[in-house]
Design an enzyme around this catalytic site. Sequence first.
Site, PDB file in Angstrom:
ATOM      1  N   ASP A  62     -56.124   9.498 -13.980  1.00  0.00           N
ATOM      2  CA  ASP A  62     -55.429   8.372 -14.617  1.00  0.00           C
ATOM      3  C   ASP A  62     -55.844   8.344 -16.089  1.00  0.00           C
ATOM      4  O   ASP A  62     -57.012   8.136 -16.414  1.00  0.00           O
ATOM      5  CB  ASP A  62     -55.837   7.071 -13.906  1.00  0.00           C
ATOM      6  CG  ASP A  62     -55.110   5.860 -14.466  1.00  0.00           C
ATOM      7  OD1 ASP A  62     -54.928   5.809 -15.688  1.00  0.00           O
ATOM      8  OD2 ASP A  62     -54.729   4.977 -13.687  1.00  0.00           O
ATOM      9  N   ASP A 404     -50.973   0.921 -10.542  1.00  0.00           N
ATOM     10  CA  ASP A 404     -49.849   1.545 -11.256  1.00  0.00           C
ATOM     11  C   ASP A 404     -48.553   1.340 -10.481  1.00  0.00           C
ATOM     12  O   ASP A 404     -47.514   1.003 -11.051  1.00  0.00           O
ATOM     13  CB  ASP A 404     -50.096   3.055 -11.436  1.00  0.00           C
ATOM     14  CG  ASP A 404     -51.086   3.342 -12.557  1.00  0.00           C
ATOM     15  OD1 ASP A 404     -51.569   2.364 -13.156  1.00  0.00           O
ATOM     16  OD2 ASP A 404     -51.377   4.519 -12.826  1.00  0.00           O
TER      17      ASP A 404
END
Length: 555
Positions: A62, A404
Amino acid sequence: MSGQTPIFVMNSAPERQSGRKAQTSNITAAKTVADVIRTCLGPKAMLKMILDPMGGILLTNDGNAILREIDVAHPAAKNMIELSRTQDEECGDGTTSVIIWVPGEILAQSLSQLERDIHPVVIISAYNKALQEALNIIKRISVPIDINSDEQMLSLIKTSIGTKFVVRWSELMCNLALQAIRIVAEDPEVASSNVHSLTGVKTVDIKRYARVEKVPGGEIEESRVLNGIMLNKDITHPSMRRRIHNPRIILLDCPLEYKKGESQTNMEFSKEGDWERAQEIEEEQVKAMVNKLVEFKPDLVITEKGVSDLAQHVFVKHGISAIRRVRKSDNNRIALAVGATIVNRIEDLRESDIGAQCGLFNIEKIGDEYFTFLTECKTPKACTILLRGPSKDILNEIDRNLADAMSVARNVVFFPYLCPGGGATEMAVSVGLQQASKSLAGGVEAWPFRAVADAVEVIPRTLVQNAGGNAIRLLTELRAKHANGEHQWGVDGNTAKIVDMKEYGLYESASVKIQTFKTAIEAARMLLRVDDVVQAVRKDREGGGGGGPPQEMEG
């Protein structure tokens, strides 16, 4: 990476930099940040292992999580890290794209423009025009989405976690994210508004109302969205009921114990019996409070403060369960889930404040700890996502990936439009900007305008490179498709081939793309405006009392 040898800490002589030298230094530093996370884009993304000063490790791909952890000394590099954080807070997705695109490409292209002696103001003006044109192109190729269709929503959420660690449990995670958003977004204002603008929209607060509880142990498949709230709490007295169907719930923000005086308070006793009388008064006060609560016949009392032994005794006598010292944020979510109102003074309690929408209150032991469940709520406006997994590291990564996915679902609720993924949107913008730059022929602005068009291609190119494909050949094919108006074609990040995204089923939220472009151009403009980097002096140095040498800004 604090405490370890950093991947990169931009160290150069701490001298004043101005003009071209400052701009070149900033661009180089920003490009270095982009190179660190370039391999984190796409389904074949590589993981980064980051060591913290205490010896712990973080394994993630990420972009935002990586940039939060690494240690940089250069001011421009710090600026890039803030950029990723902004994108994460605004959209929750696109953090890797925005960093790769801005410092990696736009600023690298700007360097060649500066070397041609084009003034930064001219470059910035061209970037503004390019941004407007890019946003028009995105809106033109976007397609609407039915936010009530599970199939369309799940296929969209799948794109956001298709590049992440949890892709193995893709179906489960997508369903968790969609369920959580549906519960939190069940807001009449949101449901009834048909929003086509990214401004002035009431937001769905995922962090506050969709809380993730990570409980190590068990299998990842056991993760689920609770139709209510879960707390890491147990009842205050062992004799209280641990399972109640359709409980009447009272939520309090006041203590159920005698309010003691401040430290300056003095009590003087003249007779022997006065001390006992003082103790009796305390007990009478607590009994009066508790009896007032008992009048409403609650089954469960939850307070953010303490509950005295006497109050517990009275509650047990009347078959009432009590939970104390609940966090304010948890209490707010319970109120939204069970339909209760948090009361600050027991005297103000009304029948309408009692929550009766919870179907089941029960306490379970998971591992070594007790957890309170308030589930089967009728119309909850808040929920808890229970994540199970083998270790804390894995649970933390799943939590980041799930955040997310929920952000993507939330964005679509507000702006129900999708654009093709796999670099198709970026290539469409690139080809569109190249054509638009011809209308600027003869002006100096045409160069920076075309530079943005070239920079946007970095996303499809990186996708091809990360999947091990031939970037030059595939990008030429892709460019030809888009020149013919076939805007749905993009890169399959798994096979490094170009495919029709409509058939492949890979779409992304248009709001994330729009925000990525806006953030990227704005950041590039800001860094280009910097023409001087000077060193500040620590204040305590001036007074002569400060210890150690002044902090030097490295850049």
